[in-house]
Design a protein around this motif. Structure first.
Motif, mmCIF file in Angstrom:
data_model
loop_
_atom_site.group_PDB
_atom_site.id
_atom_site.type_symbol
_atom_site.label_atom_id
_atom_site.label_comp_id
_atom_site.label_asym_id
_atom_site.label_seq_id
_atom_site.Cartn_x
_atom_site.Cartn_y
_atom_site.Cartn_z
ATOM 1 N N GLY A 163 -4.549 2.045 -3.407
ATOM 2 C CA GLY A 163 -5.201 3.349 -3.328
ATOM 3 C C GLY A 163 -6.009 3.579 -2.077
ATOM 4 N N SER A 164 -5.707 2.854 -1.007
ATOM 5 C CA SER A 164 -6.477 2.976 0.227
ATOM 6 C C SER A 164 -6.132 4.242 1.005
ATOM 7 C CB SER A 164 -6.225 1.752 1.118
ATOM 8 O OG SER A 164 -6.623 1.989 2.443
ATOM 9 N N ASP A 165 -7.154 4.798 1.658
ATOM 10 C CA ASP A 165 -6.936 5.912 2.581
ATOM 11 C C ASP A 165 -6.355 5.448 3.915
ATOM 12 O OD1 ASP A 165 -8.011 7.645 0.738
ATOM 13 O OD2 ASP A 165 -9.994 7.746 1.678
ATOM 14 N N HIS A 166 -6.365 4.123 4.146
ATOM 15 C CA HIS A 166 -5.941 3.584 5.440
ATOM 16 C C HIS A 166 -4.974 2.410 5.239
ATOM 17 C CE1 HIS A 166 -8.924 5.931 7.723
ATOM 18 N NE2 HIS A 166 -9.718 5.721 6.688
ATOM 19 N N PRO A 167 -3.775 2.688 4.712
ATOM 20 C CA PRO A 167 -2.829 1.598 4.456
ATOM 21 C C PRO A 167 -2.403 0.852 5.717
ATOM 22 C CG PRO A 167 -1.773 3.747 4.189
ATOM 23 C CD PRO A 167 -3.235 3.998 4.288
#
Length: 403
Positions: free
Chosen positions: A363-367
């Motif tokens: 669920g990261s904004d910065h994969p």
């Protein structure tokens, strides 16, 4: 932990939460603590003509600093110390400065007294013996110049110090790079006594305590917490405060683990989920704690939004640069064993964990940043766990001691 909501219908899941204890009112607990301190009362320590520096925790720790600071300021007022003789220093260590909005939210009506610590402006005040050498102790200039030094803090499980709080708020939070470089270096972190949940015979903790004695930490007010909230407060001499609250924390946060698991879903508090530097604590607390519950080849899954990416402070940037510049965990670990700059210690312990277990951030904004750092990014927890897995779910890995 707003992101800790998921379903794994194709897996056999075990949810593990510590006993938690009973929550107390933070203000009442803090007031009782300063009335019954370890050592002399604050009014017996300070004089009305003295300047006072109070070091508080930063945004990475969920400490009720507004309440603790209010209690300390009330005590100082009763002792006749004018408000204009008091400065509040935010113990950033090498983390990013707090914004004016964050300071106002954290310290409420006392935000006007606060200033961010700058590690570059720290001055050497002395040295502590450490093995065969002496380590320079650097301190924020305002704190070093103050007649009296006080601190707040959160005594919670810590990967290296055993438990945080006590002298750590000042020695690291308001210190320079020298002590951070020594305590967070590979020789120290490879020591068997340096481990989560241990303060006895822990050279990391002992070095911090000696630094606290040297810098003249006169009085500290700390709390400890669990899933239910604040569980207790303690005040006075920093060593006694940590010992006192660590016992409370161990009793309510320790959980026996039986068997081995294919995956551990490890949650982190919202304050630690904002960047990868902090969120990876969940993985290293699981893998490098007293009891690793993963079978060989098992993985850790950490749900975290990472709104700040890898992190914005100097230490966080060094952490990212080391991991992003590596080809694999094993070679990075061997490379870092020869030394690194403060901040990169988190890359060292992450690499140590990654040698044996994959880490997934869900669920990261910065994969892309996650993938750059030798970890795996997935949109959800379900995407990060193979169907049919035996899964251990630890809703707050930073407040759970697996034993």
């Amino acid at each position: 932990m707003d992101d800790f909501d998921f379903s794994l219908p194709d897996c056999d899941s075990t949810v593990l939460e510590p006993p938690g204890g009973s929550a107390v009112d933070p203000r009442e607990a803090a007031e009782q603590a300063v009335e019954n301190p370890h050592g002399p009362h604050l009014a017996e320590i300070v004089s009305s003509d003295e300047t006072v520096a109070i070091v508080v925790t930063d945004v990475t720790r969920a400490t009720p600093d507004d309440v603790l600071l209010d209690v300390l300021l009330s005590e100082l007022s009763d002792a006749g110390v004018p408000r204009e003789q008091i400065t509040v220093v935010i113990g950033l260590g090498l983390h990013r400065p707090m914004t004016d909005e964050e300071i106002a939210s954290a310290l409420d009506e006392h935000a006007d007294l606060a200033e961010n610590h700058d590690a570059d402006s720290a001055v050497e005040i002395g040295r502590v013996s450490a093995g065969a050498s002496d380590v320079p102790i650097e301190l924020n200039a305002v704190v070093a110049d103050a007649d009296r030094v006080l601190s707040t803090g959160m005594v919670e499980p810590h990967q290296y110090a055993g438990f945080s709080g006590g002298a750590k708020t000042v020695a690291i939070g308001a210190g320079g790079e020298s002590l951070i470089r020594y305590t967070h270096g590979p020789d120290m972190l490879s020591h068997d006594g340096v481990r989560l949940g241990r303060i006895e015979d822990n050279p990391f903790r002992e070095t911090l305590d000696r630094a606290g004695d040297l810098l003249g930490l006169d009085f500290c007010l700390n709390v400890t917490h669990g899933p239910q909230g604040v569980l207790g407060a303690s005040a006075g001499h920093h060593r006694d405060v940590v010992a006192d609250l660590a016992e409370i924390a161990k009793e309510v946060l320790s959980v026996p683990v039986e068997g081995e698991f294919d995956a551990v879903v490890a949650g982190v508090p919202d304050a630690k989920a904002t960047n990868l530097y902090q969120a990876t604590r969940a993985a290293t607390y699981v893998v490098l704690g007293d009891r690793n519950p993963l079978r060989s080849g098992g993985r850790v899954v950490v749900p975290a939004e990472l709104s700040e990416g890898a992190g914005e402070g100097r230490g966080e940037r060094r952490f990212y640069d080391r991991l992003a510049g590596a080809s694999d965990p094993a070679s990075l670990y061997e490379e870092l064993r020869s030394g690194y700059e403060p901040g990169a210690q988190r890359a060292f312990v992450v690499a140590r964990a990654l040698r044996d277990h994959d880490v997934y951030i869900a669920g990261s904004d910065h994969p892309t940043i996650v993938e750059d750092c030798l970890m795996n990014a997935r949109e959800s927890v379900a995407d990060a766990v193979d169907p049919g897995s035996d899964v251990l779910v630890v809703p707050n890995a930073l407040e759970t001691l697996l034993v």
